[in-house]
Design a protein around this motif. Sequence first.
Motif, PDB file in Angstrom:
ATOM      1  N   GLY A   1      89.952  33.485  38.664  1.00 30.43           N
ATOM      2  CA  GLY A   1      91.091  34.267  38.222  1.00 30.43           C
ATOM      3  C   GLY A   1      90.856  34.836  36.844  1.00 30.43           C
ATOM      4  O   GLY A   1      89.782  34.668  36.255  1.00 30.43           O
ATOM      5  N   GLN A   2      91.867  35.496  36.317  1.00 30.96           N
ATOM      6  CA  GLN A   2      91.740  36.086  34.994  1.00 30.96           C
ATOM      7  C   GLN A   2      93.117  36.296  34.388  1.00 30.96           C
ATOM      8  O   GLN A   2      94.134  36.213  35.073  1.00 30.96           O
ATOM      9  N   GLY A   3      93.110  36.551  33.083  1.00 28.57           N
ATOM     10  CA  GLY A   3      94.363  36.814  32.397  1.00 28.57           C
ATOM     11  C   GLY A   3      94.494  36.031  31.119  1.00 28.57           C
ATOM     12  O   GLY A   3      93.580  35.296  30.707  1.00 28.57           O
ATOM     13  N   GLU A   4      95.651  36.182  30.484  1.00 27.98           N
ATOM     14  CA  GLU A   4      95.887  35.566  29.184  1.00 27.98           C
ATOM     15  C   GLU A   4      97.228  34.831  29.155  1.00 27.98           C
ATOM     16  O   GLU A   4      98.183  35.241  29.803  1.00 27.98           O
ATOM     17  N   VAL A   5      97.254  33.758  28.385  1.00 29.17           N
ATOM     18  CA  VAL A   5      98.479  33.050  28.046  1.00 29.17           C
ATOM     19  C   VAL A   5      98.543  33.005  26.527  1.00 29.17           C
ATOM     20  O   VAL A   5      97.600  32.530  25.880  1.00 29.17           O
ATOM     21  N   LEU A   6      99.605  33.561  25.949  1.00 26.37           N
ATOM     22  CA  LEU A   6      99.752  33.674  24.500  1.00 26.37           C
ATOM     23  C   LEU A   6      98.579  34.426  23.877  1.00 26.37           C
ATOM     24  O   LEU A   6      98.182  34.177  22.738  1.00 26.37           O
ATOM     25  N   GLY A   7      98.001  35.350  24.648  1.00 29.09           N
ATOM     26  CA  GLY A   7      96.888  36.148  24.155  1.00 29.09           C
ATOM     27  C   GLY A   7      95.537  35.497  24.291  1.00 29.09           C
ATOM     28  O   GLY A   7      94.523  36.109  23.950  1.00 29.09           O
ATOM     29  N   TYR A   8      95.467  34.266  24.801  1.00 26.18           N
ATOM     30  CA  TYR A   8      94.201  33.557  24.963  1.00 26.18           C
ATOM     31  C   TYR A   8      93.754  33.564  26.414  1.00 26.18           C
ATOM     32  O   TYR A   8      94.582  33.490  27.333  1.00 26.18           O
ATOM     33  N   ASP A   9      92.451  33.613  26.610  1.00 24.21           N
ATOM     34  CA  ASP A   9      91.893  33.681  27.954  1.00 24.21           C
ATOM     35  C   ASP A   9      92.173  32.394  28.720  1.00 24.21           C
ATOM     36  O   ASP A   9      91.834  31.298  28.263  1.00 24.21           O
ATOM     37  N   VAL A  10      92.801  32.529  29.894  1.00 25.53           N
ATOM     38  CA  VAL A  10      93.220  31.365  30.663  1.00 25.53           C
ATOM     39  C   VAL A  10      92.033  30.584  31.215  1.00 25.53           C
ATOM     40  O   VAL A  10      92.148  29.390  31.508  1.00 25.53           O
ATOM     41  N   MET A  11      90.878  31.225  31.332  1.00 25.43           N
ATOM     42  CA  MET A  11      89.700  30.569  31.886  1.00 25.43           C
ATOM     43  C   MET A  11      88.866  29.846  30.829  1.00 25.43           C
ATOM     44  O   MET A  11      88.267  28.812  31.120  1.00 25.43           O
ATOM     45  N   SER A  12      88.833  30.372  29.612  1.00 26.11           N
ATOM     46  CA  SER A  12      87.877  29.853  28.631  1.00 26.11           C
ATOM     47  C   SER A  12      88.496  29.327  27.339  1.00 26.11           C
ATOM     48  O   SER A  12      87.779  28.734  26.522  1.00 26.11           O
ATOM     49  N   GLN A  13      89.796  29.523  27.139  1.00 23.22           N
ATOM     50  CA  GLN A  13      90.399  29.121  25.859  1.00 23.22           C
ATOM     51  C   GLN A  13      91.576  28.159  26.062  1.00 23.22           C
ATOM     52  O   GLN A  13      92.579  28.236  25.370  1.00 23.22           O
ATOM     53  N   SER A  14      91.411  27.223  27.001  1.00 20.51           N
ATOM     54  CA  SER A  14      92.498  26.297  27.316  1.00 20.51           C
ATOM     55  C   SER A  14      92.878  25.426  26.121  1.00 20.51           C
ATOM     56  O   SER A  14      94.053  25.085  25.945  1.00 20.51           O
ATOM     57  N   ASP A  15      91.920  25.071  25.269  1.00 24.34           N
ATOM     58  CA  ASP A  15      92.237  24.239  24.103  1.00 24.34           C
ATOM     59  C   ASP A  15      93.178  24.964  23.147  1.00 24.34           C
ATOM     60  O   ASP A  15      94.095  24.351  22.573  1.00 24.34           O
ATOM     61  N   LEU A  16      92.979  26.251  22.968  1.00 19.98           N
ATOM     62  CA  LEU A  16      93.850  27.028  22.096  1.00 19.98           C
ATOM     63  C   LEU A  16      95.230  27.196  22.713  1.00 19.98           C
ATOM     64  O   LEU A  16      96.243  27.209  22.015  1.00 19.98           O
ATOM     65  N   ILE A  17      95.281  27.328  24.034  1.00 26.16           N
ATOM     66  CA  ILE A  17      96.572  27.458  24.715  1.00 26.16           C
ATOM     67  C   ILE A  17      97.375  26.172  24.585  1.00 26.16           C
ATOM     68  O   ILE A  17      98.578  26.192  24.281  1.00 26.16           O
ATOM     69  N   LYS A  18      96.729  25.021  24.815  1.00 26.92           N
ATOM     70  CA  LYS A  18      97.418  23.727  24.799  1.00 26.92           C
ATOM     71  C   LYS A  18      98.158  23.477  23.492  1.00 26.92           C
ATOM     72  O   LYS A  18      99.236  22.896  23.489  1.00 26.92           O
ATOM     73  N   ARG A  19      97.571  23.893  22.386  1.00 25.51           N
ATOM     74  CA  ARG A  19      98.176  23.624  21.082  1.00 25.51           C
ATOM     75  C   ARG A  19      99.462  24.405  20.851  1.00 25.51           C
ATOM     76  O   ARG A  19     100.253  24.050  19.980  1.00 25.51           O
ATOM     77  N   ARG A  20      99.652  25.472  21.611  1.00 27.62           N
ATOM     78  CA  ARG A  20     100.765  26.381  21.351  1.00 27.62           C
ATOM     79  C   ARG A  20     101.821  26.380  22.450  1.00 27.62           C
ATOM     80  O   ARG A  20     102.729  27.205  22.438  1.00 27.62           O
ATOM     81  N   VAL A  21     101.661  25.470  23.398  1.00 29.84           N
ATOM     82  CA  VAL A  21     102.580  25.399  24.534  1.00 29.84           C
ATOM     83  C   VAL A  21     103.288  24.051  24.528  1.00 29.84           C
ATOM     84  O   VAL A  21     102.682  23.013  24.239  1.00 29.84           O
ATOM     85  N   GLY A  22     104.571  24.043  24.871  1.00 31.07           N
ATOM     86  CA  GLY A  22     105.308  22.802  25.097  1.00 31.07           C
ATOM     87  C   GLY A  22     105.380  22.535  26.587  1.00 31.07           C
ATOM     88  O   GLY A  22     105.650  23.466  27.363  1.00 31.07           O
ATOM     89  N   TYR A  23     105.143  21.310  27.002  1.00 32.32           N
ATOM     90  CA  TYR A  23     105.121  20.981  28.441  1.00 32.32           C
ATOM     91  C   TYR A  23     105.936  19.717  28.663  1.00 32.32           C
ATOM     92  O   TYR A  23     105.649  18.678  28.097  1.00 32.32           O
ATOM     93  N   MET A  24     106.960  19.831  29.493  1.00 36.01           N
ATOM     94  CA  MET A  24     107.833  18.699  29.821  1.00 36.01           C
ATOM     95  C   MET A  24     107.584  18.339  31.280  1.00 36.01           C
ATOM     96  O   MET A  24     107.876  19.115  32.186  1.00 36.01           O
ATOM     97  N   THR A  25     107.008  17.174  31.516  1.00 38.20           N
ATOM     98  CA  THR A  25     106.643  16.761  32.858  1.00 38.20           C
ATOM     99  C   THR A  25     107.867  16.306  33.648  1.00 38.20           C
ATOM    100  O   THR A  25     108.905  15.969  33.077  1.00 38.20           O
ATOM    101  N   GLN A  26     107.712  16.280  34.960  1.00 34.13           N
ATOM    102  CA  GLN A  26     108.807  15.848  35.822  1.00 34.13           C
ATOM    103  C   GLN A  26     109.158  14.385  35.576  1.00 34.13           C
ATOM    104  O   GLN A  26     110.323  14.007  35.538  1.00 34.13           O
ATOM    105  N   LYS A  27     108.135  13.559  35.389  1.00 31.08           N
ATOM    106  CA  LYS A  27     108.352  12.133  35.138  1.00 31.08           C
ATOM    107  C   LYS A  27     108.438  11.889  33.642  1.00 31.08           C
ATOM    108  O   LYS A  27     107.627  12.404  32.872  1.00 31.08           O
ATOM    109  N   PHE A  28     109.429  11.139  33.201  1.00 27.92           N
ATOM    110  CA  PHE A  28     109.584  10.822  31.783  1.00 27.92           C
ATOM    111  C   PHE A  28     108.307  10.150  31.281  1.00 27.92           C
ATOM    112  O   PHE A  28     107.869   9.136  31.823  1.00 27.92           O
ATOM    113  N   SER A  29     107.681  10.739  30.266  1.00 30.92           N
ATOM    114  CA  SER A  29     106.346  10.291  29.867  1.00 30.92           C
ATOM    115  C   SER A  29     106.278   9.769  28.436  1.00 30.92           C
ATOM    116  O   SER A  29     105.189   9.594  27.894  1.00 30.92           O
TER     117      SER A  29
END
Length: 308
Positions: free
Chosen positions: A62-90
Amino acid sequence: MNGSGPVINVRDLNKSFGALHAVQDFGITVERGRICGFLGPNGAGKTTTLRMLCGLLTPDSGQGEVLGYDVMSQSDLIKRRVGYMTQKFSLYDDLSIEQNLIFTGRVHELDRRAARVEAALERLGLVKRRRQLAGTLSGGWKQRLALAAATLHEPELLLLDEPTAGVDPEARRTFWDEIHALAAEGMTVLVSTHYMDEAERCHEIAYIAAGRTLARGTADEVIDGSGLTTFVAEGAQASDLISRLRGREGVDMATAFGTTLHVSGRNRSALETAIAPFRAPPIVWTETRPTLEDIFIQLVADLQREAV
């Protein structure tokens, strides 16, 4: 945000786990400050999709961007700028609300930790409970704590995986008021849900099943694009007609809703012919605008027919 444009702009994302093709050719574009709802049955690929978008999983293709970062190769940069709330209380049951937030701030190596924690406690009404152990909280209060932790680092994008499952209606309403407040401040939100009333509170929705996107747009756009005609039958024993209507030409769906019966089809003429023999007192028939639930039941039925 790195660059300009949509917060999420991805296409042709695929993810498999062994023989299971969990997400197939998924694509979505979401602008800043929008709330996008993910709907679909269990196993539809919603959680896998969210985990790819927040950088926890790398797509197989696939291809594309999340917050301007490449979804395939820049996952570490994406993780730092995203909030993620899981279904199970963690978070940690044996830590207090405040301790959980302080720990979250340390994990993210945040500056102004004390000020951030205090602001989160205040915003989500947790100040008076700050010393209460997380393990003793009800579902609604755990939800508030989880949201506080997910937004402590002030992310531009917030991903929520069925955040209100098992929570009472009042707590759900309070939660959604907060989500809309965050979006009004510029945060972009993707939320998976099984509740149709919550889907209607989203700016736009995407219905996912069998790893594919089957419908996308605002609630009105999805309804208008469904091609469904729906009639509602009311009266004594209206629901008893289900077995007699299902399978008739023109009837794509017949489902009971309490004491009423919803009957839908894509061929208006054939549908009207199918229900004509049953249009007699005490049953009253009324044409109505299809609901999101009508449409999603129909989409599931379509998939089931494809699988046969």
